[in-house]
Enzyme design. Structure first.
Site, short mmCIF file in Angstrom:
data_model
loop_
_atom_site.label_atom_id
_atom_site.label_comp_id
_atom_site.label_asym_id
_atom_site.label_seq_id
_atom_site.Cartn_x
_atom_site.Cartn_y
_atom_site.Cartn_z
N ARG A 15 2.61 157.85 16.00
CA ARG A 15 1.34 158.56 16.19
C ARG A 15 0.20 157.67 16.65
NH1 ARG A 15 1.31 163.85 13.47
NH2 ARG A 15 3.46 164.48 13.77
N HIS A 43 2.39 158.18 9.21
CA HIS A 43 1.16 157.39 9.23
C HIS A 43 1.17 156.37 8.09
CE1 HIS A 43 -0.57 160.63 11.67
NE2 HIS A 43 -0.17 161.46 10.76
N VAL A 138 4.85 171.09 6.44
CA VAL A 138 4.69 170.67 7.84
C VAL A 138 4.28 169.19 7.91
CG1 VAL A 138 4.20 172.97 8.78
CG2 VAL A 138 2.31 171.58 7.89
N CYS A 144 -5.01 165.10 5.54
CA CYS A 144 -4.89 165.84 6.81
C CYS A 144 -5.91 166.98 6.89
CB CYS A 144 -3.48 166.43 6.96
SG CYS A 144 -2.19 165.20 7.09
#
Length: 153
Positions: A15, A43, A138, A144
């Site tokens: 990412r 991450h 997800v 997030c």
């Protein structure tokens, strides 16, 4: 602890690449920017977050512990650490709120009972459990769904 660190750790993963870290360093010239390889997970925040000034909350998996070792080697600051058994539980949101002090939003005991027992060692924090059960479906985590900003009072 009055000393605030002026550094960023950037996880290099699928990412975020080296160019992203360079752009961050260019935008924040007064801050040190160090890159940390993320061998598993999306991450760096998938297994690591700040739990307060100078406190790193870290998962206990091998990739998380390797990342912590790299961060410790790159930094001149000696961070305290709180190791939780579940990597995703290490993704927390820390706030220093007027009239409340140190506040930590973390996953619930229903999700990660052993990690919550570790959070309870933070006696100077107001602990607020927040369910992450839907977001995790997800690959989402608490951070997030947040935009963190500093408000001067």
């Amino acid at each position: 602890r009055s000393m605030l660190c002026r550094e960023f750790f950037v996880g290099l993963s699928k990412r975020t690449n080296q160019r992203g870290a360079e752009i961050l360093a260019d935008a924040f010239k007064d801050y040190a920017v160090s890159t940390v390889p993320v061998l598993e997970g999306l991450h760096l925040k998938s297994f690591c977050s700040m739990g307060g000034p100078g406190l790193i909350i870290i998962g206990s998996s091998e990739p998380a512990q390797k990342a912590l070792k790299i961060m410790q080697q790159m930094s001149d600051h000696r961070y305290d650490k709180l190791t939780v058994p579940d990597d995703i539980a290490a993704n927390c949101i820390y706030m220093n709120l007027p009239n409340k002090g140190h506040v930590l939003l973390h996953c619930t005991a229903e999700e990660f009972p052993e990690s919550v027992k570790v959070f309870e060692k933070l006696k100077d924090h107001m602990l607020i459990p927040v369910s992450n059960m839907e977001k995790v479906k997800v690959d989402g985590a608490l951070t997030c769904c947040s935009v963190i900003r500093r408000v001067k009072m």
